[in-house]
Design a protein around this motif. Structure first.
Motif, PDB file in Angstrom:
ATOM      1  N   ARG A  64       0.824  -1.212   0.000  1.00  0.00           N
ATOM      2  CA  ARG A  64       0.000   0.000   0.000  1.00  0.00           C
ATOM      3  C   ARG A  64       0.857   1.260   0.000  1.00  0.00           C
ATOM      4  O   ARG A  64       0.468   2.291  -0.568  1.00  0.00           O
ATOM      5  CB  ARG A  64      -0.965  -0.005   1.187  1.00  0.00           C
ATOM      6  N   ALA A  65       2.036   1.194   0.607  1.00  0.00           N
ATOM      7  CA  ALA A  65       2.944   2.343   0.581  1.00  0.00           C
ATOM      8  C   ALA A  65       3.453   2.584  -0.839  1.00  0.00           C
ATOM      9  O   ALA A  65       3.610   3.727  -1.272  1.00  0.00           O
ATOM     10  CB  ALA A  65       4.110   2.116   1.533  1.00  0.00           C
ATOM     11  N   PHE A  66       3.727   1.507  -1.573  1.00  0.00           N
ATOM     12  CA  PHE A  66       4.122   1.630  -2.978  1.00  0.00           C
ATOM     13  C   PHE A  66       3.000   2.283  -3.782  1.00  0.00           C
ATOM     14  O   PHE A  66       3.222   3.217  -4.564  1.00  0.00           O
ATOM     15  CB  PHE A  66       4.448   0.255  -3.541  1.00  0.00           C
ATOM     16  N   LEU A  67       1.774   1.803  -3.564  1.00  0.00           N
ATOM     17  CA  LEU A  67       0.617   2.345  -4.265  1.00  0.00           C
ATOM     18  C   LEU A  67       0.448   3.834  -3.965  1.00  0.00           C
ATOM     19  O   LEU A  67       0.212   4.645  -4.858  1.00  0.00           O
ATOM     20  CB  LEU A  67      -0.628   1.569  -3.823  1.00  0.00           C
ATOM     21  N   ALA A  68       0.592   4.195  -2.706  1.00  0.00           N
ATOM     22  CA  ALA A  68       0.418   5.594  -2.308  1.00  0.00           C
ATOM     23  C   ALA A  68       1.481   6.478  -2.933  1.00  0.00           C
ATOM     24  O   ALA A  68       1.200   7.618  -3.339  1.00  0.00           O
ATOM     25  CB  ALA A  68       0.464   5.711  -0.787  1.00  0.00           C
ATOM     26  N   ALA A  69       2.706   5.976  -3.028  1.00  0.00           N
ATOM     27  CA  ALA A  69       3.794   6.776  -3.596  1.00  0.00           C
ATOM     28  C   ALA A  69       3.569   7.080  -5.068  1.00  0.00           C
ATOM     29  O   ALA A  69       4.076   8.072  -5.594  1.00  0.00           O
ATOM     30  CB  ALA A  69       5.125   6.056  -3.401  1.00  0.00           C
ATOM     31  N   LEU A  70       2.784   6.218  -5.733  1.00  0.00           N
ATOM     32  CA  LEU A  70       2.469   6.439  -7.141  1.00  0.00           C
ATOM     33  C   LEU A  70       1.110   7.092  -7.327  1.00  0.00           C
ATOM     34  O   LEU A  70       0.639   7.212  -8.462  1.00  0.00           O
ATOM     35  CB  LEU A  70       2.497   5.104  -7.892  1.00  0.00           C
ATOM     36  N   ASP A  71       0.470   7.496  -6.217  1.00  0.00           N
ATOM     37  CA  ASP A  71      -0.902   7.993  -6.290  1.00  0.00           C
ATOM     38  C   ASP A  71      -1.777   6.977  -7.011  1.00  0.00           C
ATOM     39  O   ASP A  71      -2.610   7.318  -7.864  1.00  0.00           O
ATOM     40  CB  ASP A  71      -0.982   9.346  -7.022  1.00  0.00           C
ATOM     41  N   GLY A  72      -1.567   5.717  -6.694  1.00  0.00           N
ATOM     42  CA  GLY A  72      -2.205   4.632  -7.435  1.00  0.00           C
ATOM     43  C   GLY A  72      -3.699   4.535  -7.199  1.00  0.00           C
ATOM     44  O   GLY A  72      -4.210   4.830  -6.133  1.00  0.00           O
ATOM     45  N   SER A  73      -4.399   4.114  -8.235  1.00  0.00           N
ATOM     46  CA  SER A  73      -5.842   3.920  -8.165  1.00  0.00           C
ATOM     47  C   SER A  73      -6.201   2.917  -9.245  1.00  0.00           C
ATOM     48  O   SER A  73      -5.338   2.321  -9.883  1.00  0.00           O
ATOM     49  CB  SER A  73      -6.573   5.239  -8.428  1.00  0.00           C
TER      50      SER A  73
END
Length: 319
Positions: free
Chosen positions: A234-243
């Motif tokens: 989830r930290a990886f996803l957040a760093a990419l503004d992932g959605s």
């Protein structure tokens, strides 16, 4: 008699199976709880109502959680059970993910009535999926495939496949396992070929941060290993503004001493891939830093031009 604990959930068969699992674990963990002390409350979300188009056209991942989180904040339920991969990386103020159940198999499966594997599909075959990640990974391996949108719960997507709307589809093995439908899988896809969505296979329980009593009830259910893996992803996803508007894949593996993680960002056609991997100590702060570091590295490698092109490609796809 104590007031019933109210568990909020979506109403799909898989969501209900996950909520029932949490209920059973609570009863097993506490001698003073009976099944009658726990009520499962079904809450229909906006995401459940939208079945005819990509979620990205209507707001993204939060469509599966907003109504449930509203009920939690308003005190109409005491906790909420979610598939972790459905959770936005930012939660409403006052809510936390307090508990992660032991993670199920995080891999994807290929399902087809006529073909034994993804590689055996004939040229130009049609594959149904609403996931940009699965689309990109499939096209990375098979650029010739035609991708069509499949929405709905597990049973709906399998029905669409049976009705001939596509030659094949993909589902998470975890969901099939939880529904006792593992036999529906034609091929289990390897992590090497088909990296899963961040947090895939993990069930989480969301609570009000101030509700120490509910946290105490849930504490025996918590799996520290799953928490480490999901926190990193989830930290990886957040760093990419992932959605759901971004083809992102990530998988972390934890043991007692360390966490190893592999993560990637793909173009919509799967032909451009930015990948990073790393490892760190098995500590929540360290794994969050690992995910963030890999995310920033991928973002830097891809550059602004890639994200601009990705946005244009996605807009053209859903237009």
């Amino acid at each position: 008699m104590q007031q019933a604990i109210k568990i909020g959930t979506r109403g799909s068969p898989l969501a209900l199976a996950q909520a029932e699992d949490v209920k059973a674990r609570l009863v097993a963990a506490h001698a003073d709880l009976t099944p009658d002390d726990i009520e499962i409350v079904i809450i229909k979300t906006t995401g459940d109502r939208i079945l005819d188009r990509h979620l990205m056209t209507a707001g993204g991942k939060g469509l599966f959680t907003k109504e449930i989180e509203d009920a939690l904040l308003e005190g109409r339920i005491d906790c909420a059970v979610h598939s972790s991969k459905d959770m936005p990386t930012s939660l409403p103020d006052g809510l936390v993910l307090s508990t992660f159940l032991p993670r199920e198999d995080a891999r994807d499966v290929f399902i087809s009535a006529a073909y034994a594997s993804l590689r055996e599909l004939p040229e130009g075959a049609t594959v149904g999926t609403a996931s940009l990640r699965r689309r990109a990974l499939a096209l990375r391996l098979r650029p010739d495939l035609k991708i069509v949108t499949f929405r709905g719960n597990v049973q709906t997507r399998l029905r669409k496949l049976k009705d001939g709307e596509a030659d094949a589809t993909f589902l998470a093995r975890a969901g099939l396992n939880r529904l006792d439908m593992a036999s529906a899988a034609t091929e289990t896809l390897s992590f090497e070929d088909f990296l899963p969505a961040p947090a895939q296979g993990a069930v989480t329980v969301e609570v009000r941060d101030a509700d120490s009593a509910m946290k105490d009830w849930l504490a025996p259910l918590h799996c520290a290993r799953t928490a480490l893996e999901v926190t990193a992803e989830r930290a990886f996803l957040a760093a990419l503004d992932g959605s759901c508007r971004t083809p992102i894949a990530a998988h972390a593996t934890a043991d007692e001493n360390r966490v190893i993680m592999r993560a990637m960002l793909l173009s919509l056609d799967g032909q451009t891939v930015f990948e990073q991997s790393g490892e760190t100590a098995a500590d929540l702060n360290d794994v969050a830093a690992l995910g963030e570091r890999l995310g920033h590295a991928v973002r830097a490698d891809a550059g602004a031009a890639f994200f601009d092109q990705l946005a244009r490609d996605i807009e053209a796809e859903i237009a």
